[in-house]
Motif scaffolding. Structure first.
Motif, PDB file in Angstrom:
ATOM      1  N   ARG A   1       0.910  -1.271  -0.079  1.00 37.33           N
ATOM      2  CA  ARG A   1      -0.021  -0.095  -0.075  1.00 37.33           C
ATOM      3  C   ARG A   1       0.841   1.495  -0.098  1.00 37.33           C
ATOM      4  O   ARG A   1       0.856   2.196  -0.855  1.00 37.33           O
ATOM      5  CB  ARG A   1      -0.894   0.176   1.207  1.00 37.33           C
ATOM      6  CG  ARG A   1      -2.120   1.004   1.272  1.00 37.33           C
ATOM      7  CD  ARG A   1      -2.752   0.707   2.485  1.00 37.33           C
ATOM      8  NE  ARG A   1      -1.848   0.604   3.886  1.00 37.33           N
ATOM      9  CZ  ARG A   1      -1.291   1.462   4.145  1.00 37.33           C
ATOM     10  NH1 ARG A   1      -1.473   2.684   3.818  1.00 37.33           N
ATOM     11  NH2 ARG A   1      -0.498   1.011   5.176  1.00 37.33           N
ATOM     12  N   PRO A   2       1.789   1.545   0.716  1.00 35.24           N
ATOM     13  CA  PRO A   2       2.680   2.631   0.984  1.00 35.24           C
ATOM     14  C   PRO A   2       3.496   2.835  -0.398  1.00 35.24           C
ATOM     15  O   PRO A   2       3.445   3.953  -0.991  1.00 35.24           O
ATOM     16  CB  PRO A   2       3.438   2.447   2.003  1.00 35.24           C
ATOM     17  CG  PRO A   2       3.056   1.448   3.013  1.00 35.24           C
ATOM     18  CD  PRO A   2       2.076   0.511   2.224  1.00 35.24           C
TER      19      PRO A   2
ATOM     20  N   ASP B   1      -5.162   5.783   6.349  1.00 32.70           N
ATOM     21  CA  ASP B   1      -5.128   4.432   6.095  1.00 32.70           C
ATOM     22  C   ASP B   1      -4.452   3.512   7.233  1.00 32.70           C
ATOM     23  O   ASP B   1      -4.907   2.736   7.895  1.00 32.70           O
ATOM     24  CB  ASP B   1      -4.395   4.105   4.770  1.00 32.70           C
ATOM     25  CG  ASP B   1      -5.205   4.162   3.440  1.00 32.70           C
ATOM     26  OD1 ASP B   1      -6.563   4.642   3.693  1.00 32.70           O
ATOM     27  OD2 ASP B   1      -4.576   4.047   2.388  1.00 32.70           O
ATOM     28  N   LEU B   2      -3.336   4.255   7.672  1.00 37.01           N
ATOM     29  CA  LEU B   2      -2.369   3.686   8.876  1.00 37.01           C
ATOM     30  C   LEU B   2      -3.432   3.464   9.801  1.00 37.01           C
ATOM     31  O   LEU B   2      -3.569   2.302  10.689  1.00 37.01           O
ATOM     32  CB  LEU B   2      -1.243   4.507   9.201  1.00 37.01           C
ATOM     33  CG  LEU B   2      -0.033   4.181   8.318  1.00 37.01           C
ATOM     34  CD1 LEU B   2       0.951   5.452   8.430  1.00 37.01           C
ATOM     35  CD2 LEU B   2       0.535   3.116   8.416  1.00 37.01           C
TER      36      LEU B   2
ATOM     37  N   CYS C   1       8.071   7.057   3.111  1.00 41.25           N
ATOM     38  CA  CYS C   1       7.012   5.998   2.544  1.00 41.25           C
ATOM     39  C   CYS C   1       5.550   5.994   2.913  1.00 41.25           C
ATOM     40  O   CYS C   1       4.550   5.564   2.324  1.00 41.25           O
ATOM     41  CB  CYS C   1       7.401   4.509   3.341  1.00 41.25           C
ATOM     42  SG  CYS C   1       8.883   4.003   2.544  1.00 41.25           S
ATOM     43  N   HIS C   2       5.303   6.931   4.168  1.00 41.74           N
ATOM     44  CA  HIS C   2       3.938   7.005   4.703  1.00 41.74           C
ATOM     45  C   HIS C   2       3.453   8.598   4.357  1.00 41.74           C
ATOM     46  O   HIS C   2       2.330   8.888   5.104  1.00 41.74           O
ATOM     47  CB  HIS C   2       3.986   6.397   6.012  1.00 41.74           C
ATOM     48  CG  HIS C   2       4.160   5.071   6.286  1.00 41.74           C
ATOM     49  ND1 HIS C   2       3.405   4.123   5.756  1.00 41.74           N
ATOM     50  CD2 HIS C   2       5.127   4.455   6.960  1.00 41.74           C
ATOM     51  CE1 HIS C   2       3.651   3.132   6.107  1.00 41.74           C
ATOM     52  NE2 HIS C   2       4.965   3.273   6.630  1.00 41.74           N
ATOM     53  N   GLU C   3       3.956   9.240   3.401  1.00 43.91           N
ATOM     54  CA  GLU C   3       3.546  10.483   3.175  1.00 43.91           C
ATOM     55  C   GLU C   3       1.874  10.302   2.923  1.00 43.91           C
ATOM     56  O   GLU C   3       1.396   9.697   2.176  1.00 43.91           O
ATOM     57  CB  GLU C   3       4.191  11.206   2.215  1.00 43.91           C
ATOM     58  CG  GLU C   3       3.594  12.688   1.839  1.00 43.91           C
ATOM     59  CD  GLU C   3       4.296  13.271   0.697  1.00 43.91           C
ATOM     60  OE1 GLU C   3       5.332  12.791  -0.012  1.00 43.91           O
ATOM     61  OE2 GLU C   3       3.855  14.291  -0.010  1.00 43.91           O
ATOM     62  N   ARG C   4       1.312  11.118   3.680  1.00 44.37           N
ATOM     63  CA  ARG C   4      -0.397  11.427   3.400  1.00 44.37           C
ATOM     64  C   ARG C   4      -0.921  10.112   3.543  1.00 44.37           C
ATOM     65  O   ARG C   4      -2.014   9.523   3.030  1.00 44.37           O
ATOM     66  CB  ARG C   4      -0.740  11.914   1.942  1.00 44.37           C
ATOM     67  CG  ARG C   4      -0.598  13.300   1.926  1.00 44.37           C
ATOM     68  CD  ARG C   4      -1.316  13.774   1.065  1.00 44.37           C
ATOM     69  NE  ARG C   4      -0.453  14.285  -0.291  1.00 44.37           N
ATOM     70  CZ  ARG C   4      -0.340  14.355  -1.520  1.00 44.37           C
ATOM     71  NH1 ARG C   4      -1.941  14.196  -1.903  1.00 44.37           N
ATOM     72  NH2 ARG C   4       0.304  14.575  -2.413  1.00 44.37           N
ATOM     73  N   ASP C   5      -0.352   9.247   4.542  1.00 39.92           N
ATOM     74  CA  ASP C   5      -0.701   7.836   4.495  1.00 39.92           C
ATOM     75  C   ASP C   5      -1.379   7.635   6.115  1.00 39.92           C
ATOM     76  O   ASP C   5      -2.113   6.315   6.578  1.00 39.92           O
ATOM     77  CB  ASP C   5       0.535   6.879   4.708  1.00 39.92           C
ATOM     78  CG  ASP C   5       0.095   5.439   4.368  1.00 39.92           C
ATOM     79  OD1 ASP C   5      -1.091   5.078   3.991  1.00 39.92           O
ATOM     80  OD2 ASP C   5       0.856   4.660   4.714  1.00 39.92           O
ATOM     81  N   GLU C   6      -1.641   8.840   6.949  1.00 39.93           N
ATOM     82  CA  GLU C   6      -2.166   8.570   8.116  1.00 39.93           C
ATOM     83  C   GLU C   6      -3.617   7.979   8.318  1.00 39.93           C
ATOM     84  O   GLU C   6      -3.855   7.071   9.165  1.00 39.93           O
ATOM     85  CB  GLU C   6      -2.293  10.139   8.800  1.00 39.93           C
ATOM     86  CG  GLU C   6      -0.963  10.925   8.974  1.00 39.93           C
ATOM     87  CD  GLU C   6      -0.590  11.710   7.617  1.00 39.93           C
ATOM     88  OE1 GLU C   6      -1.059  11.482   6.605  1.00 39.93           O
ATOM     89  OE2 GLU C   6       0.330  12.762   7.777  1.00 39.93           O
TER      90      GLU C   6
ATOM     91  N   ARG D   1       1.342   4.090  -3.045  1.00 33.78           N
ATOM     92  CA  ARG D   1       1.055   5.643  -3.040  1.00 33.78           C
ATOM     93  C   ARG D   1       2.194   6.526  -3.333  1.00 33.78           C
ATOM     94  O   ARG D   1       2.189   7.451  -4.064  1.00 33.78           O
ATOM     95  CB  ARG D   1       0.730   5.827  -1.519  1.00 33.78           C
ATOM     96  CG  ARG D   1       0.409   7.085  -1.072  1.00 33.78           C
ATOM     97  CD  ARG D   1       0.217   7.432   0.318  1.00 33.78           C
ATOM     98  NE  ARG D   1      -0.548   6.566   0.910  1.00 33.78           N
ATOM     99  CZ  ARG D   1      -1.781   6.770   0.994  1.00 33.78           C
ATOM    100  NH1 ARG D   1      -2.501   7.854   0.919  1.00 33.78           N
ATOM    101  NH2 ARG D   1      -2.856   5.850   1.527  1.00 33.78           N
ATOM    102  N   MET D   2       3.262   5.984  -2.814  1.00 30.55           N
ATOM    103  CA  MET D   2       4.773   6.945  -3.055  1.00 30.55           C
ATOM    104  C   MET D   2       5.091   6.605  -4.564  1.00 30.55           C
ATOM    105  O   MET D   2       5.566   7.676  -5.083  1.00 30.55           O
ATOM    106  CB  MET D   2       5.858   6.161  -2.207  1.00 30.55           C
ATOM    107  CG  MET D   2       5.558   6.560  -0.635  1.00 30.55           C
ATOM    108  SD  MET D   2       5.025   8.186  -0.003  1.00 30.55           S
ATOM    109  CE  MET D   2       6.250   9.108  -0.458  1.00 30.55           C
TER     110      MET D   2
END
Lengths: 205, 440
Positions: A167-168, B80-81, B73-78, A171-172
């Motif tokens: 998933r990450p 979902d996480l 790796c987790h930009e704008r992923d908050e 996105r990246m």
């Protein structure tokens, strides 16, 4: 009065060379020359490439560079060395271009490394670590300038199935395409340790 | 002599009046509508300790070890996480039913020559203010602790009601703590701490050469790995005391300030602490102390019936905005009378608040106002850029850039059951992730 002496031995180097290539042979048949020339060409080309290939071998890199206990050891712990599918990327896959003219340029540049080998610039682990950041920056700059050409020899956007990525990663990679980023701008240190003192960029923006 | 004294007093008074009035704005009356809000998504991190981040269960472990930023790796992923983790799994072995994965927060920031101002707004999951904390209840014979946080066994099994204060926390660094800009508050979170795997409580902590000191609790709280000697940053492998003191003197710590709906909010304050070998409070005195002698379980103060209408609260008062949630010295408290005819079910706050008793560096955050209305908190906060306490605060300057991160404890939770942000840059009058706008 003697006739002018036209023998090659009496001429300068350039004239002599020209004499040899411009005068038809009186000793060998044309066919013999063509075949022999061809064979010689193949032999020379082959040995040149053989030498190139030899110098691309992992064993060659590790034999004369200061990398056996540093970057090579680090590579062995990464996915580029051992992985599920059994495909291995070795030194030259990432650091030597595949295309002939880029490769030639790279090989000529590599002679600079011989100079530093001679000077002992990085001949101890301490010296290596001191220079690691500068060396890494150098590699990253050139990779960025070539749009990560060597990465793309194996990894291409076109053959990437984003839906099969984590998933990450999905996105990246989407962000990277939108922002026109190239592989190395995020994937520093995929095969080696990152230098001490390197400050990770906070964002890919 | 007399004139000289009067003169000095006048000068002092004028200095206080002019100096104070000229610079310090009331954070409640700043025209916040003029200051652009930044929208953040605070997310539920579960048990993602730093050990977890660099361990085999985290795909990005190598990147973390190398020092790459979470958002690499987790930009704008908050969102979902948070929504994944909150449901439970290897990052959350003890999920809380009904918990939300994310809390959207609006942040506004401003500054003048001397102060930094914040305004935070967020919606709570709980349909009332979480201002109940460490309460004691009379059971007809004795006073006993009443209520706990949602992760406590007594609450999970339904023996006790969920009662714990809401909190808003700010963590701040000036670049002195390596990797805080990349990894934020995760840098302070380790296995062995309260509510993490292999948590250590009681005897082993009290036997430790450093944590045996009275100022530490009998458990392990946030700490920086750089205060430990081993690779896993184990709770007990501390560096020698003098080495930790040297780090502190060099400013290698994180500033941590928490607004607490029960323990600081009612006196318009936030606490002030720092993270180094432990989550410590700053020098001086907090606005809160105990209202119970914990050895004999005897309350120290009760409500002033003349002001509150009763000496104690009853269960039905909890959540009633007309009733006080905290007992405040000099405001609604009188000395506890053991013979006041206590009834079963009487409830008293186990903490005592006092704005006047708070002092020193621990009392720096003395203009912090939180209002809960229509399920939304609006919290305004004033802090001096330079508190004058560099020993346990981060000193900021106009034009400076810092790293900041936030956390919210919502709906009767404590420890890791909070919502957090990735670290961000804070610019005091300069462009950053969060820009404190210059007040005119």
């Amino acid at each position: 009065m003697n006739e002018p002496d036209n023998r090659p031995s009496n001429r300068g180097f350039i004239k002599r060379a020209w004499w040899w290539v411009s005068r038809p042979s009186t000793r060998f048949a044309l066919g013999t020359l063509v075949v022999a020339g061809g064979l010689l060409g193949v032999l020379l080309w082959g040995s040149f490439n053989w030498a190139m290939d030899l110098s691309n071998k992992e064993a060659f890199c590790v034999s004369c560079h200061e990398m056996r206990n540093t970057v090579y050891k680090e590579l062995q712990e990464t996915v580029h060395f051992t992985n599920r599918t059994g495909v291995r990327a070795t030194c030259s896959d990432c650091h030597v271009p595949k295309e002939w003219h880029y490769k030639l340029i790279r090989k000529v540049q590599a002679t600079n490394e011989l100079f530093h080998k001679f000077m002992g610039t990085i001949d101890t682990p301490e010296k290596f670590e001191q220079q690691r950041l500068a060396m890494a920056n150098h590699v990253w700059e050139s990779m960025k300038a070539s749009d990560s050409r060597e990465c793309r020899n194996c990894h291409t956007k076109e053959s990437m199935d984003l839906s099969k990525q984590s998933r990450p990663a999905q996105r990246m990679h989407k962000f990277a395409v939108e922002r026109g980023k190239t592989c190395i701008e995020c994937h520093q240190g995929v095969a080696h340790n990152l230098p001490a003192g390197w400050v990770a960029p906070l964002a890919t923006r | 002599m007399r004139y000289a004294a009067t003169g000095s007093a006048t000068v002092l008074l004028l200095t206080v009046l002019l100096g104070g009035a000229a610079v310090a704005a009331d954070p409640q009356t700043i025209d916040w509508a003029k200051i652009p809000p930044k929208s953040l998504t605070l997310f539920y991190p579960g048990e993602s300790t730093y050990n977890w981040l660099v361990g085999p269960e985290h795909k990005g472990a190598r990147s973390v070890r190398q020092g790459k930023a979470c958002i690499a790796c987790h930009e704008r992923d908050e969102a979902d996480l948070g929504n994944i983790i909150v449901k439970g799994g290897h990052v959350e072995p003890a999920p809380i039913v009904g918990k939300n994965g994310v809390i959207p927060v609006s942040v506004q920031a401003a500054h003048d020559a001397e102060y930094l101002y914040f305004r935070f707004q967020w919606k709570t999951n709980l349909n009332r203010e979480g201002r109940m904390h460490d309460y004691v209840r009379y059971d007809g014979k004795a006073w006993k602790w009443y209520g706990h946080d949602r992760n406590d066994k007594s609450v999970r099994t339904g023996q006790q009601p969920p009662l714990y204060e809401d909190r808003f926390s700010i963590m701040l660094d000036d670049g002195k703590v390596p990797r805080f800009a990349q990894h934020g508050c995760w840098l302070t979170c380790h296995n062995g701490m309260r509510d993490t795997r292999n948590q250590v409580v009681g005897e082993p902590v009290k036997k430790h050469p450093i944590f045996s000191e009275a100022r530490y609790d009998a458990d392990i709280r946030k700490y920086l790995a750089l205060t430990r000697t081993d690779e896993n940053a184990s709770w007990d492998k501390t560096k020698p005391k003098d080495e930790i003191a040297r780090l502190k003197a060099a400013g290698v710590f994180l500033d941590l300030m928490q607004w607490r709906a029960n323990r600081s909010g009612p006196v318009a304050m936030a606490d002030d602490g720092y993270v180094l070998e432990y989550r410590n409070f700053d020098d001086g005195r907090n606005p809160f102390s105990w209202n119970v002698d914990r050895r004999t379980m005897t309350p120290l103060f009760m409500f002033d019936a003349a002001k509150v209408g009763a000496r104690a609260l009853r269960v039905e008062d909890i959540g009633n905005p007309m009733k006080p949630g905290s007992i405040i010295k000099g405001e609604n408290a009188v000395a506890f009378d053991p013979n006041a005819g206590w009834q079963e079910g009487d409830i008293l706050p186990g903490r005592l608040l006092s704005r006047n008793d708070a002092r020193g560096s621990a009392a720096d955050n003395n203009a912090v106002y939180g209002v809960w209305k229509d399920s939304t908190y609006t919290l305004v906060w004033r802090r001096k850029l330079d508190t004058g306490h560099p020993g346990d605060d981060k000193v900021m300057k106009v034009g400076g850039q810092y790293t900041i991160s936030f956390a919210i404890h919502d709906d009767n939770v404590t420890t890791r059951f909070h919502h957090v942000s990735f670290p961000m840059t804070l610019g005091v009058g300069i462009d950053a992730d969060i820009t404190a706008v210059t007040l005119k």
